[in-house]
Design a protein around this motif. Structure first.
Motif, PDB file in Angstrom:
ATOM      1  N   VAL A 123      19.010  12.662   2.139  1.00  0.00           N
ATOM      2  CA  VAL A 123      18.594  12.294   3.496  1.00  0.00           C
ATOM      3  C   VAL A 123      19.562  11.260   4.058  1.00  0.00           C
ATOM      4  O   VAL A 123      20.008  11.355   5.211  1.00  0.00           O
ATOM      5  N   LYS A 153      22.808  12.860   4.857  1.00  0.00           N
ATOM      6  CA  LYS A 153      22.727  13.640   6.096  1.00  0.00           C
ATOM      7  C   LYS A 153      22.830  12.716   7.313  1.00  0.00           C
ATOM      8  O   LYS A 153      23.519  13.008   8.292  1.00  0.00           O
ATOM      9  N   GLU A 154      22.113  11.569   7.223  1.00  0.00           N
ATOM     10  CA  GLU A 154      22.181  10.595   8.325  1.00  0.00           C
ATOM     11  C   GLU A 154      23.616  10.108   8.518  1.00  0.00           C
ATOM     12  O   GLU A 154      24.095   9.957   9.647  1.00  0.00           O
TER      13      GLU A 154
END
Length: 2024
Positions: A209, A212-213
C-alpha cells in the motif's frame, strides 16, 4: 538583586556557563550581539567560546536554550573554528533540541545542522542525523527525517550521500508512528527527484500500500532534474552563477547546468548484500548431479530463486560455478541448460566484479553451447554471457572468443560475433585499443566472406559497432581488403548502433524493469566518465586516448597510411593486354618493340629507354603493375645477358621507390629478385630491388614472402644471400611488425643446411634478431644440437651490450600511425616486452590437465594430493611456455593453497611460480582466481610458508603489473581479515610497490579504512607496516582525500590517525616521472625492449601505468641488461625468480627523494620526538630508529643489505653500489646524507675491518664530491658523525688511522675547520692514547694551515688544554702535544708561552728544548707555509657569502727528494748567513722545497670557481722588491685577477658545452670593455691554446655525437668566433700571440671551414662566413712575423701529411698570398731572419725538384712569389738576413735569392756593397781580431765587467759565427771554460725568452746589474732564480702562460743594453707548436739556472764588491718607480 549584580559584572563567556539561568540567558544575548559584531572570522575572540557551544544548544532552561540556539547559529555561520564543534553540537541538537515542543527551537536546531553542512561538515551532520533515527522518541526521529529532507532538497545529492539514507529508509516505513511514516514518505519523494528509478529496488520490501502511494506521488513529479539551491562555502562561484540565472528568469538554467551533471546513482550501490551460499539446500550438490532430470531441475530452481537477489555477499562460489558450468556444457536437457544459464546470469549480476574470478571458466562453455538453436536456450545463454562480460574485461576473455570465431558451426560463429557487438557497446576508445582490434578484425573479415548470411550479418554488426566506438580512422586500416559494398554495409551497421554511453541517465533507466537490477548496471560505464555522454565520438575519443600529441600524430599517420595502403591492397591483378596498353601510353614505342628482341644489344637499348622513361614519370601517372609485368615479359627473369638483367633489376627498384607500388606488383617481381639474389653480377641490384619493395610494401610482409620463396628453392647461394639481405634490412627498417613465427621454421631449416654459408648467414640473422628480441629468442632453438647451439650462443654473446641501430627506412609510409599507436600499445601492455613474449611458441596444456589429475589434487590422502601436484609440475616443466587456457587447474590449485599440509601448500606456491614464468603476461586473466588466494596464504602462521607466498606474489606481479591486483574489492577484502601476519605482509608489499607506480585504480580507496584500522592494531608490526604504507597511499590518493576518510572513524581514533597522516604528509614520496612522449619513444626504438639498452642517458621502454617492474624509467643501470630481458629476465635461464627480481629491483634508484625529508628529521630530533644521536655504544632503539627513518628514502633492497644480520659481504656490496651510484644520484645522496653518516657511525662500533675499510673508502670519495658541489655539512649531520669518526683515529691498525686522518683533512672542505677543532679537543680526552696522540697531531695541522683563529672557543683555553698533555705518561701523546705547541710557536712566536699558562719546570724544559730543536730543523730554506693564504681560505670557508673558494690544505709531512737540485744547494750554503738576520720575519716566504719536491700536488689542485670579474679587474700595484737575504715573494703571482682569468680560460677547453660557453661569455665581457681588456694581456697564448683545443674537441667528439643538439654546438662555435673577433680587433693583444699558437689556431680555423658537417647545421653557411672574416682579422692584426712563420710551417706540415686534404693546403696558400699582398706595408715590422729561416727549413724538406713533383704547382709558385716580393722590397740586403741559418748549403735558398737579386735592378748596387764589405773583411787583420777578443776576455776575467764581457763575446760570436776562440781559451782553466760556455748559453736563453714574450722591438733603458739584486753580503741571488722555479711549478700545475709576469721579471732584472729585435738574438729556429714551445722553455730555464749558479760560485771566491746597497739606493728607487708606472 544582589545576586544579579554579581553575575552582571562577569565576562560574557563566564555568564554563558553560569549556574543561574538568567545569567546564561543574558550571556547568550550578549554573545549573539558579539558574534554578529565580529567581522574577522579568524578573530581570537571566537576561541573563547569553542568549548561552550554545546552548552548553548543543550541548556536545560527552555528560554535560555532558545537564545543559546540563536547564538550558536550565529557562531557557526561566522566563526572560522566552528567546524571543530560539528560532532558534539549536532549530537546535542538531535538529543536535546529536536524533542522540544517549541517549533522555533526545532527550526533553529535544523538551521544549525544545515549551516554546518554549508561550512563543509555534511558527513558529520548526516551521520548524527542517521543515528537520531534510532532514537526511541518519535519526535526526534521525525525532525531528523525532516532535516535530512531539507538538506537534500537544498544541497542536492552531490553533497548529501544517499546510500546510508536509503539503507535506513525502509525501516522508517515500518514505524508505528504515522508522523514518522509520513515524513519517510516525503523523504522518499525527495530522494526520487534526485535518483529516480534507482530508488525502486531498495524499497521493494515495504508495504504494498505504501509502495503504491509512493508510485502515485512519483508519477506526479516533474521530469526535469532538480537543482541545488543552497551552496557550500567552497561553491561560491556556483552560487553566484545560480543567482544570475534566477535573476534572468530561470529559463537559462536548463542549458547551463550541463557542465556539471548530477552523479548517476547506481541502484546496486544502494542495496545491502545478501549471503546465499548458506541458504542453498543441503543436498544441492548431490541433486545437481543426480541422474533424474527432475532432481536436477529442483536444485536449479532453488538456486534460481536465490540468484535473483540483486546484490550478493562475496564468498567462494567456485564449486557452485563449476556445477553450473557442467550443466551448461554437458546436460542434454535444454530446459536445465536454460535454467543453469539464468542462474549464472543472476550470480554474475549479483556479484558484479567479484564474479570476474570465474568469468574465464564459464565463457568458453557458454560459447560452445551456442550450437543449440532453440531460441529460449540461446536467449538465456546470451543473457548469461552478457552478464558475465560486465564482470570482467574484453582482454581477459578475448582468447576464448577468438578460439570459437573459426568454429565449423555457423551458430557459434554468429553468436560469438553478436556477443562481441553487444560487448563493444560497453567499451570506449581506451577499453577497445588497437591491439584488441588487431586481434578481432581478421576474424571478422573471414566471417564477412562466410557462406552463411547470418554469420556475415553478425560480423557486419560487430565491425559497425567497433567503428562507432573507436571511429572510422582506427578501424579502416584493417578493412583495406574489403570491397566498397561490404564497407558500406559496415558503415550502415555503424549508423544503426546506439551506444549505451550516448543515452541519458534517466532514459536508460526507464527502460529497465523495476524488479531487475542487472540491466541498469549496464549503464554504469558512462557514470565513470559523464563527460563522454555528449559530443561527437571522434572528439570524445581524442580527449580520452592519450592527449594531443598522440591525437595529432595518429591522425596524420592514419591519413597517410590510408592513402598509400589503399592503393597497394585494392589494386587488382591486371591482364597482360591491359598492362601492354597502359605501358604503351607511358613508354616509347621503340622500347616496347625491343623488350623481347632476340638481340641482347637491342634489349639493352630498350632497357635504357625504359629506365629514362621511369625516371621522368610522375608518381601519379606511373602504372607500376603494368611496367613490372612488361619487365617480366619473355625472356623476363630468365634473361641470360647480365647487363640487361642488371638494368631490369635496377628499374624494378626505381619503380618501387617512385611509384605507388602494391603487393600485387610485388608478387610479379619477387620471384625474379629472389632468383637473382645469389648471382655474382646481379645480386647487388637484386638486393636493392628487394629493399625498395620492402619500403613500398613493408619489411614484415616482404621478408615473409621472400624467405618462403627462397626456401622453396634448393639454391644454397640464394638462401645464404637472402638471409644476409634480411639481416641488413632488419637493421635498416627496424624490427617493428616482424612476424618471427612466419619465417622461424625456415631459419631452423637454414641452420640444418649442409652448406656452411647458409648456416653462417642464418646465425648472423639470429644475432641481428637478438639485438631486438633478447634472451627469449634462444627459446626457439633449445632443441638444436649442442654444437649448433654453442655457435648461436657465441653469436648472441657478441651482440650483448650493443644497441640496435636506429631505423632509417620504412618510416615514411604509414610509419607515423604505426609508431604512434604501437607506442601506446606498448605502454598499455608493459613497455613492449610482451610483444616479444607473444612470439614464443606456447603449448596448450588444458588437454593435459585431466579430470583424474584434478581429482587427485582434491583427494583426502595427502600423498595422492602430492602425486597430483607433481604431475602438474611435470606438465608445466615439459611445456616450458604455456597458453593461458589451463582448464580446471586454477580451481584445483586454489584448493591446495589452504591445504592443511603445509608442504603441499608450499609445493602449490612453487607451481604457481612456474606458471607465472611459463604463461608470461597472459597471466593477468588469472589474477582474481589464483592471484588473490596467494595473498590469503600471506596470513599463514609459518614464516617459511609466508616467505614462499611472498616470492610467488612477486613473481606474479612481475608478469602482470600491479593494476589488476588493485582493481576491485578483493584486496580490501583481504585486509579486512583480522590476521596480523596477513596485514603486515600485504601492507609491507604495498609500501614497496606503490611508490613505483604513476597511477593507481580508484579502488585503492577501498583499502584506506582497513589501513586506518591497522594503524591502531594491537600488533606492533602491523602498526609499523601501516605507518610505512601510509605515505605511499597518500602519494596516490592525496592528503585531503585520506583526511576526509577519517571522518568515518570513531572520535577516539580520529585524532591519532589524523596526526599520523600529518606526519606521513611530510615524508610523502614524489611520484615517479612519467615516461617520455609516446611518439618519441616509438621512434627511438622500432622494436620493443631494445630501448632499455640505448645508453645511460636514454630512457627505458615506456612502462605500463600500473606496472612497477621498472621503478625509474630514467635510471642508469651499471650492468648491461640483455635486450628484451628488461622485464622478463628469468625466461632465458633456470635461475630462481627471486634472483631475477632482485637484480631488477636493484636497477632502480637507491635513494628516494622525499621533499623536506631531512628538514623533518632535524625538526623531530630538535623537538625530542626521536632519540638524539648521542651514545657511548649504539643501543637497539637507535638502530631501529635509523631503520625506520631509512625505510622512506632508501631502496628496500639496499636497506635490507645494509642491515643484513649475518653476511658482512652484503654490507660491503651495498656500500660499493652506493659508491658507484654517487655521481648519478648525488641529489639523493645529499638528501639522505645524515642517514648514511649515521649508518657509518654504527659500523665504527663493529670489529669487522673489511666493512670499516669499505666505509672509509666511501667517505674518501664522498667528501671531495660534496666539496665539488659546494655542499656544507649542517650541524645536525656533523654532530652525529664527526665524534664517532674521531673514535677511529685511535684504531690500532695504521692503515685505518691513515685513512681517518685523510678523511678529517677532506672534512675541512665541507665543514669549517674552526668547528672541527672542538670535536678534536674532545677526542684528546679519550682513554685511548693513540686517539689522544692523533687528535693532537691533527690539531697541530689545523693550526698550521688555518692559523690561530681556528682555536675554539679561544686560543688561550685551547692551548692550555693541549699543553696539559705535555705531561702525559704516554710518549707518543707527549710528543704530539709538544709538536702542536711548537707549531703554535712557529705561527705566533713567544706569545705561545703566555697562551699555554703555567707548566711544571720539567714540562717547560721539554718544550723549550723542542722549540730549539725545531728551530735548527727549520732553516730559512724551508720556512713555514704561507699563513695568509690559509687564513684567507679559512675566512672564505667559514663565511657563507663565498662558499666556493676552497683550497687544498698542505699535508702534515712531505718527504724531500734524496738528491737536491743545484738551487737547493745554493740556498743551503746561504742558510747560515740568512739565519743571522732573525729580525726578518719568515712567515710570508714560500716553502719552495716542499712545493717543488711534492709531485703529488698536481692531483690535489683545488677546484677553482668562477669569480665576478668586475670586482677583480682593478689596477694592480706591484710590490717593491726588498733588499734582504730572503727570497723575494711576488704578490703578483697570487694576484686574484690573474688566477681568475687562468681559471676561466681553463674552462674554455671544457668537455661540457655549457661550461665552455659560460667561460667564453665571461672572457667576451672583458674583451668588449677597453678599460678591462688589458687584464687579458699575458694570457693570450693560454687563451688561444684553450680555444683551439675546444675547436679540436668539437670537431672530433661533439660533431660526431648524435645525442648532442646541433644548436648547442652552433652556439659554442658562435661564442668562440665572437671572442676571437673581439680579441683580434685589438692589435696590442693580438700581437702577443706566439708563432706556435697561431699555427695551431689557423689549423683549427681552416679545418672548421672545410668541415662539411657544419653546412648541415642551421645557419652553417653564416658560420663559415664568420670564420672567413676571423681568418682575415688574424692575418691583419697578429704579429706579422709570427703569422707569416706560422703559415709557412703549416703549409710544410700539410704538404708533408699524405692524408691531408688538398683543400687545406690551398687555403693555407691563399692566406700566404694575402700576406704577400700586404708585404709592402708590413715589411718594416717583419723579422726577415726568422722568415728566411722558415723558408730555409721548408726548402730543406721540399727541394725544388720535389716541389715540382707535387700534384699542384701552387706551393712552388707561392714560395717563389714570397721570395721575389721580399727581394723586391729589401734588395740585396736580403742576403744579410740569413744569420739564423746555421748551414746555408742545406737548402737552395741562398742560391735562389742570389739569382733573384741578380736579375733585379739592384744588382750593381749589391755587388759594390758586397765588394766593399768583403774588402773590409779582408782588411781586418788577424791582429785586430786578436785584440778585440783579448779585450773581451779581460772584461770577462774582471769582477766588475764579467757580465758585459760575456755579452760582448756573445754578440761577437753572433756576428762572426766562424770566429775561432780556441787560442784564447786554451790556456784557461777548465772551470773558466765551463763558466764562459754557460754564460753564453744563459744570455742566449734569456734573450730568446724575452724575444718570445716581447716580440716588438721595445727599447728599455739600460741598468746595471749591481743596482737592485745584490744582497748586503755581496752574494748575487736575484729574484729571477726563485721566479724561474715558481714558473716551472706553475707550468706543472697547468697555470703557466703569463707573459706579463715574464716582462716583470725582465724589468726587475734589468738588461745589459738596449733590447734588440728578437731575430738578431736567436740562433735556433722557432718551435713549431705551442706544446713544443712550452717544452723548450722548460729546458732553457733549467740551463739558465745552472749557469747562473756556476756564475755565483765563481764570484763567491772573489773579494767583496765595492758597490754597497747604500750607493745604489737612488738607482734602485728609480727602477722601482719605473716598474710601478709600467704596471699601471
Amino acid at each position: 538583586m544582589g545576586d544579579d549584580s554579581e553575575w552582571m559584572k562577569l565576562p560574557i563567556d563566564q555568564k554563558c556557563e553560569h549556574k543561574v539561568w538568567k545569567a546564561r540567558l543574558n550571556g547568550y544575548e550578549e554573545a549573539l550581539k558579539l558574534f554578529q559584531r565580529i567581522e574577522d572570522e579568524k578573530s581570537p575572540e571566537w576561541g573563547k567560546y569553542l568549548g561552550l557551544l554545546k552548552k548553548f544548544v543543550t541548556d536545560s532552561n527552555a528560554v535560555a536554550q532558545l537564545k543559546g540556539l540563536e547564538a550558536a547559529l550565529a557562531y557557526v555561520e561566522n566563526a572560522h573554528l566552528a567546524g571543530k564543534t560539528s560532532g558534539e553540537v549536532v549530537s546535542g541538537v538531535v538529543s536535546k533540541v529536536f524533542n522540544q515542543p517549541k517549533a522555533r527551537a526545532k527550526e533553529l536546531g535544523s538551521d544549525i545542522c544545515l549551516m554546518y553542512i554549508e561550512i563543509e561538515r555534511a558527513e558529520v551532520v548526516q551521520d548524527e542525523l542517521i543515528k537520531g533515527l534510532d532514537n526511541k522518541n518519535p519526535k526526534i526521529v521525525v525532525t531528523c527525517i525532516e532535516t535530512l529532507r531539507k538538506a537534500l532538497s537544498e544541497f542536492g545529492s552531490k553533497i548529501i550521500t544517499l546510500k546510508p539514507v536509503v539503507k535506513v529508509l525502509p525501516k522508517q516505513f515500518e514505524s508505528r508512528e504515522k508522523a514518522v511514516r509520513d515524513e519517510a514518505k516525503l523523504l522518499s519523494v525527495e530522494i526520487y527527484k534526485w535518483i529516480r528509478d534507482a530508488l525502486r529496488p531498495p524499497l521493494q520490501g515495504i508495504n504494498s500500500v505504501q509502495l503504491k502511494e509512493l508510485e502515485e506521488e512519483w508519477v506526479k513529479l516533474p521530469t526535469t532534474a532538480p537543482k541545488q539551491s543552497r551552496f557550500l562555502r567552497s561553491q561560491q562561484a556556483l552560487k553566484a552563477r545560480f543567482e544570475q540565472q534566477q535573476a534572468a528568469g530561470g529559463d537559462e538554467a536548463d542549458g547551463d547546468d550541463d557542465d556539471e551533471p548530477a552523479p548517476q546513482v547506481d541502484p546496486y550501490e544502494l542495496l545491502e548484500p545478501v549471503e546465499i551460499l548458506s541458504k542453498l539446500p543441503k543436498d544441492f550438490y548431490d541433486k545437481i548431479e543426480a541422474r533424474k532430470w527432475q532432481e536436477r531441475k529442483e536444485a536449479l530452481e532453488a538456486l534460481e530463486t536465490l540468484a535473483k537477489t540483486p546484490k550478493l555477499e562475496n564468498g567462494d562460489y567456485g564449486d557452485l560455478v563449476r556445477a553450473l558450468k557442467k550443466v551448461i556444457g554437458k546436460d542434454a536437457n535444454v530446459m536445465l541448460v536454460t535454467l543453469a544459464a539464468k542462474c549464472l546470469a543472476g550470480l554474475a549480476a549479483g556479484l558484479r566484479k567479484k564474479f570476474g574470478t570465474y568469468a574465464g571458466h564459464v565463457v568458453p562453455t557458454i560459447l560452445e553451447k551456442f550450437k543449440e538453436k532453440k531460441p529460449q536456450v540461446v536467449q538465456a545463454l546470451q543473457e548469461a554471457i552478457d552478464a558475465v562480460f560486465l564482470t570482467t574485461t574484453l582482454q581477459n576473455i578475448s582468447e576464448d572468443v577468438l578460439g570459437v570465431m573459426d568454429n565449423k558451426n555457423p551458430s557459434i560463429k554468429q553468436q560469438a560475433s553478436l556477443f562481441l557487438a553487444r560487448s563493444f557497446r560497453h567499451c570506449t576508445q581506451a577499453t577497445l585499443p588497437k591491439s584488441m582490434l588487431k586481434a578481432f578484425c581478421p576474424a571478422f573479415l573471414k566471417q564477412v566472406n562466410d557462406s552463411a548470411p547470418e554469420v556475415r550479418d553478425a560480423a557486419y554488426e560487430a565491425l559497425g559497432t567497433a567503428m562507432k566506438v573507436v571511429g572510422e580512422k582506427a578501424v579502416n586500416p584493417f578493412l583495406t581488403d574489403l570491397d566498397k559494398l561490404k564497407l558500406d554495409k559496415i558503415k550502415e551497421s555503424a549508423d544503426k548502433v546506439e551506444l549505451l554511453g550516448k543515452k541519458g541517465g534517466g532514459g536508460a533507466e526507464k527502460k529497465a524493469p523495476a524488479a531487475k537490477v542487472a540491466p541498469p548496471a549496464k549503464v554504469a560505464p558512462p557514470a565513470e566518465n559523464p563527460a563522454r555522454s555528449s559530443g561527437p565520438p571522434k572528439k570524445a575519443s581524442a580527449a580520452k586516448s592519450g592527449g594531443p600529441p598522440k591525437k595529432g600524430k595518429s591522425a596524420l599517420g592514419a591519413k597517410g597510411k590510408k592513402v598509400t595502403e589503399t592503393k597497394e591492397f585494392i589494386e587488382t591483378e591486371l591482364s597482360i593486354e591491359v598492362c601492354e596498353e597502359k605501358s604503351a601510353a607511358v613508354l616509347p614505342a621503340s622500347c616496347m618493340q625491343l623488350l623481347d628482341s632476340a638481340n641482347w644489344k637491342e634489349r639493352l637499348a630498350s632497357m635504357e629507354e625504359f629506365q629514362k622513361a621511369v625516371e621522368q614519370m610522375d608518381k601519379n601517372e606511373m602504372p607500376c603493375q603494368a611496367l613490372v609485368r612488361m619487365l617480366a615479359k619473355k625472356p623476363g627473369w630468365k634473361e641470360t645477358n647480365f647487363q640487361v638483367m642488371q638494368m631490369k633489376l635496377h628499374i624494378v627498384g626505381l619503380i618501387a621507390q617512385k611509384g605507388s607500388f602494391s603487393k600485387t606488383s610485388a608478387f610479379v617481381v619477387l620471384d625474379g629478385l629472389v632468383d637473382k639474389i645469389g648471382d655474382v653480377k646481379c645480386g647487388g641490384k637484386a638486393k636493392e630491388g628487394l629493399t625498395a619493395t620492402a619500403e613500398a610494401c613493408s619489411l614484415p610482409w616482404t621478408a615473409e614472402q621472400v624467405v618462403s620463396m627462397v626456401f622453396a628453392q634448393k639454391n644454397p647461394k640464394n638462401q645464404a644471400e637472402t638471409l644476409n639481405w634480411l639481416s641488413n634490412a632488419m637493421k635498416e627498417f627496424g624490427f617493428t611488425g616482424i612476424n618471427v613465427k612466419g619465417f622461424i621454421n625456415n631459419v631452423k631449416t637454414a641452420l640444418g643446411a649442409t652448406n656452411p654459408a647458409v648456416r653462417t648467414a642464418a646465425i648472423t640473422l639470429l644475432g641481428v634478431m637478438y639485438l631486438y628480441m633478447g634472451a627469449p629468442l634462444r627459446m626457439f632453438f633449445e632443441d638444436e644440437k649442442p654444437a649448433l647451439l654453442k655457435q648461436i650462443d657465441d653469436e648472441f654473446e657478441k651482440m650483448q651490450g650493443q644497441s640496435p641501430p636506429a631505423a632509417f627506412r620504412g618510416t615514411k609510409k604509414g610509419g607515423a600511425e604505426e609508431d604512434g599507436e604501437e607506442a601506446d600499445e606498448q605502454e598499455e601492455d608493459g613497455g613492449g616486452a610482451p610483444d616479444i613474449m607473444d612470439l614464443l611458441p606456447r603449448t596448450d596444456i588444458s588437454d593435459k590437465i585431466t579430470q583424474d589429475m584434478v581429482d587427485k589434487m582434491a583427494d583426502k590422502n595427502w600423498k595422492i594430493r602430492k602425486e597430483g601436484l607433481d604431475e602438474v609440475a611435470a606438465v608445466i616443466s615439459e611445456a616450458k611456455f604455456i597458453q593461458p587456457s589451463i582448464g580446471e587447474l586454477p580451481m584445483a590449485l586454489k584448493g591446495r593453497l589452504n591445504d592443511s599440509n603445509k608442504i603441499l601448500c608450499q609445493q602449490t606456491l612453487t607451481i604457481l611460480q612456474q606458471i607465472a614464468v611459463a604463461m608470461g603476461p597472459a597471466l593477468k586473466q588469472h589474477v582474481k582466481s589464483l592471484g588473490m588466494p596467494i595473498i590469503t596464504v600471506l596470513g599463514d602462521s609459518k614464516t617459511n610458508v609466508r616467505a614462499a607466498a611472498m616470492t610467488t606474489l612477486q613473481a606474479w606481479v612481475e608478469q602482470t603489473g600491479m593494476k589488476d591486483w588493485l582493481e576491485g574489492e578483493d584486496l580490501s577484502e583481504e585486509l579486512k581479515r583480522e590476521n596480523p601476519f596477513l596485514r603486515q605482509e600485504v601492507l609491507g608489499w604495498l609500501a614497496e610497490k606503490l611508490p613505483t607506480m604513476r597511477t593507481v585504480p580508484s579502488d585503492l580507496m577501498l583499502c584506506v579504512p582497513y589501513l586506518f584500522i591497522c594503524l591502531e592494531d594491537r600488533n606492533g608490526d602491523v602498526r609499523k607496516k601501516a605507518q610505512d604504507a601510509l605515505p605511499t597511499f597518500m602519494m596516490h590518493l592525496g592528503y585531503e582525500k585520506m583526511l576526509k576518510a577519517t571522518g568515518k572513524l570513531k572520535p577516539a581514533s580520529k585524532e591519532p590517525v589524523s596526526a599520523l597522516l600529518e606526519k606521513a604528509r611530510a615524508v610523502m614520496p614524489a611520484k615517479p616521472a612519467p615516461p617520455p612522449g609516446k611518439a618519441g619513444a616509438a621512434k627511438s626504438s622500432s622494436g620493443g625492449a631494445p630501448a632499455a639498452k640505448s645508453g645511460p642517458s636514454k630512457p627505458k621502454p615506456v612502462i605500463d601505468d600500473y606496472d612497477d617492474d621498472d621503478p625509474e624509467p630514467e635510471t642508469k643501470s651499471k650492468k648491461v641488461v640483455k635486450p628484451g630481458a628488461a622485464k622478463k629476465g628469468v625466461l632465458g635461464k633456470k635461475a630462481p625468480v627471486t634472483k631475477a627480481k632482485d637484480e631488477e629491483d636493484r636497477s632502480g634508484v637507491i635513494f628516494i627523494l622525499v621533499p623536506n625529508g631531512k628538514e623533518q628529521r632535524i625538526k623531530e630530533e630538535k623537538g625530542l620526538k626521536v632519540l638524539k644521536w648521542n651514545f657511548q655504544t649504539p643501543r637497539d632503539e637507535y638502530v631501529d630508529q635509523l631503520k625506520t627513518q631509512m625505510s622512506s628514502c632508501f631502496a628496500r633492497w639496499l636497506q635490507d643489505e645494509l642491515f643484513h644480520a649475518s653476511d658482512f659481504q652484503r654490507q660491503v656490496k651495498a656500500i660499493g653500489v652506493m659508491g658507484e651510484r654517487m655521481e648519478d644520484e648525488l641529489e639523493g645522496t645529499v638528501s639522505c646524507l645524515d642517514l648514511i653518516l649515521k649508518w657509518f657511525t654504527l659500523r665504527f662500533f663493529e670489529t669487522n675491518s673489511t666493512v670499516l675499510m669499505k666505509v672509509l673508502e666511501y667517505l674518501k670519495q664522498l667528501f671531495p664530491t660534496l666539496s665539488r658541489e659546494n655542499y656544507h655539512l649542517n650541524e645536525y649531520e656533523a654532530s652525529s658523525f664527526i665524534p664517532y669518526l674521531i673514535l677511529k683515529v685511535g684504531e690500532s691498525k695504521d692503515v685505518v688511522r691513515k685513512d681517518v686522518r685523510a678523511i678529517l683533512t677532506m672534512l675541512c672542505k665541507v665543514y669549517p675547520a674552526s668547528k672541527v677543532f672542538p670535536f678534536l679537543m674532545d677526542g684528546t680526552k679519550s682513554k685511548n692514547s693513540k686517539q689522544r696522540a692523533e687528535c693532537l697531531e691533527e690539531l697541530g695541522c689545523l693550526i698550521e694551515n688555518y692559523g690561530m683563529n681556528v682555536c675554539q672557543p679561544t686560543p688561550a683555553k685551547s692551548l692550555k688544554e693541549i699543553a696539559v698533555h705535555i705531561g702525559d705518561r704516554d710518549n707518543s701523546v707527549r710528543n704530539a702535544a709538544l709538536n702542536t705547541v711548537v707549531t703554535v710557536y712557529n705561527v705566533c712566536g713567544d706569545q705561545v708561552y703566555k697562551l699555554i699558562g703555567n707548566l711544571s719546570e720539567k714540562e717547560m724544559s721539554m718544550l723549550e728544548e723542542r722549540v730549539k730543536r725545531s728551530a735548527k730543523k727549520t732553516p730559512a730554506a724551508a720556512p713555514p707555509p704561507n699563513r695568509q693564504a690559509a687564513e684567507r681560505e679559512r675566512l672564505q670557508r667559514e663565511h657563507p657569502s663565498n662558499p666556493n673558494a676552497t683550497f687544498m690544505r698542505k699535508p702534515a709531512q712531505q718527504p724531500q727528494e734524496d738528491v737536491p737540485n743545484k738551487l737547493n744547494q745554493a740556498r743551503a750554503q746561504n742558510a747560515e748567513r740568512e739565519h743571522s738576520h732573525p729580525s726578518i720575519p719568515k712567515e710570508f716566504q714560500l716553502d719552495l722545497d716542499m712545493i717543488e719536491n711534492d709531485h703529488t700536488r698536481v692531483s690535489e689542485l683545488p677546484d677553482l670557481v668562477q669569480h665576478k670579474l668586475e670586482e677583480l679587474l682593478e689596477p694592480i700595484m706591484m710590490p717593491e722588491p726588498k733588499i734582504r737575504s730572503v727570497s723575494p715573494h711576488f704578490d703578483d703571482l697570487h694576484n686574484s685577477t690573474a688566477s681568475t682569468i687562468n681559471f676561466v680560460i681553463s674552462q674554455v677547453a671544457s668537455g661540457d658545452i655549457n661550461t665552455s660557453i659560460q667561460a667564453l661569455a665571461q672572457i667576451d665581457e672583458v674583451l668588449r670593455q677597453e678599460d678591462k681588456a688589458d687584464a687579458m694581456s699575458g694570457h693570450i697564448d693560454q687563451f688561444l691554446i684553450a680555444t683551439f683545443m675546444q675547436l679540436r674537441l668539437i670537431y672530433n667528439t661533439h660533431m660526431a655525437d648524435d645525442r648532442l643538439d646541433k644548436k648547442d654546438i652552433f652556439k659554442l662555435y658562435s661564442c668562440i668566433i665572437g671572442n676571437m673577433l673581439s680579441l683580434f680587433s685589438m692589435e696590442s693583444l693580438a700581437r702577443e700571440a706566439s708563432m706556435g699558437v697561431l699555427k695551431d689556431l689557423m689549423h683549427g680555423l681552416i679545418t672548421l671551414m672545410l668541415d662539411a658537417r657544419v653546412e648541415d647545421i642551421e645557419d652553417g653557411q653564416q658560420l663559415i662566413r664568420s670564420v672567413n672574416l676571423l681568418v682575415v682579422r688574424v692575418l691583419e692584426k697578429s704579429d706579422q712575423t709570427n703569422i707569416l712563420s706560422a703559415l709557412l710551417v703549416l703549409l710544410q706540415d700539410s704538404l708533408t701529411t699524405s692524408s691531408g686534404s688538398p683543400m687545406f693546403s690551398e687555403l693555407v696558400m691563399k692566406c700566404l698570398w694575402r700576406m704577400i699582398r700586404f708585404l709592402p706595408e708590413t715589411i718594416n715590422s717583419i723579422n726577415l731572419d726568422r722568415i728566411l729561416l722558415d723558408v730555409h727549413n721548408f726548402m730543406k724538406v721540399f727541394p725544388k725538384e720535389k716541389l715540382k713533383q707535387l700534384k699542384s704547382d701552387v706551393p712552388h709558385r707561392t714560395l717563389k712569389t714570397l721570395l721575389h716580393t721580399l727581394c723586391k722590397l729589401t734588395g740585396a740586403k736580403i742576403l744579410d738576413h740569413m744569420s739564423m741559418i746555421e748551414n746555408r748549403n742545406e737548402s737552395e735558398l741562398e742560391a735562389h735569392l742570389r739569382r733573384v737579386v741578380k736579375h733585379s735592378g739592384n744588382f750593381s748596387g749589391m755587388k759594390s756593397d758586397r765588394g766593399t764589405e768583403k774588402g773590409q773583411d779582408d782588411r781586418m787583420s788577424k791582429a785586430k781580431v786578436s785584440d778585440i777578443l783579448s779585450e773581451i776576455f779581460k772584461k770577462i776575467g774582471s769582477k766588475e765587467n764579467t757580465k758585459e764581457g760575456l755579452t760582448e763575446l756573445y754578440e761577437y760570436k753572433q756576428k762572426y759565427s766562424d770566429a775561432d776562440l780556441e787560442p784564447f781559451l786554451r790556456n784557461t782553466s777548465q772551470f773558466f771554460q765551463s763558466y764562459v760556455e754557460r754564460g753564453l748559453r744563459m744570455i742566449e736563453s734569456e734573450r730568446e725568452g724575452k724575444g718570445r714574450i716581447q716580440p716588438s722591438s721595445t727599447v728599455i733603458p739600460q741598468h746595471g746589474l749591481d743596482s737592485g739584486s745584490v744582497p748586503l753580503n755581496g752574494e748575487e741571488m736575484k729574484p729571477a732564480v726563485y721566479y724561474e722555479r715558481l714558473k716551472i711549478l706553475r707550468q706543472r700545475q697547468g697555470l703557466e702562460n703569463n707573459s706579463r709576469q715574464a716582462q716583470l721579471l725582465q724589468q726587475v732584472e734589468g738588461d745589459s743594453g738596449p733590447t734588440r729585435p728578437i731575430t738578431s738574438l736567436l740562433s735556433k729556429p722557432s718551435v713549431a707548436s705551442s706544446t713544443d714551445m712550452l717544452q723548450s722553455k722548460l729546458s732553457q730555464l733549467k740551463e739558465s739556472r745552472e749557469s747562473h749558479f756556476q756564475q755565483e760560485q765563481s764570484h763567491s771566491h772573489s773579494p767583496t764588491r765595492s758597490s754597497s746597497p747604500a750607493a745604489n739606493l737612488d738607482d734602485l728607487k728609480k727602477r722601482l718607480e719605473r716598474i710601478k708606472s709600467n704596471r699601471q
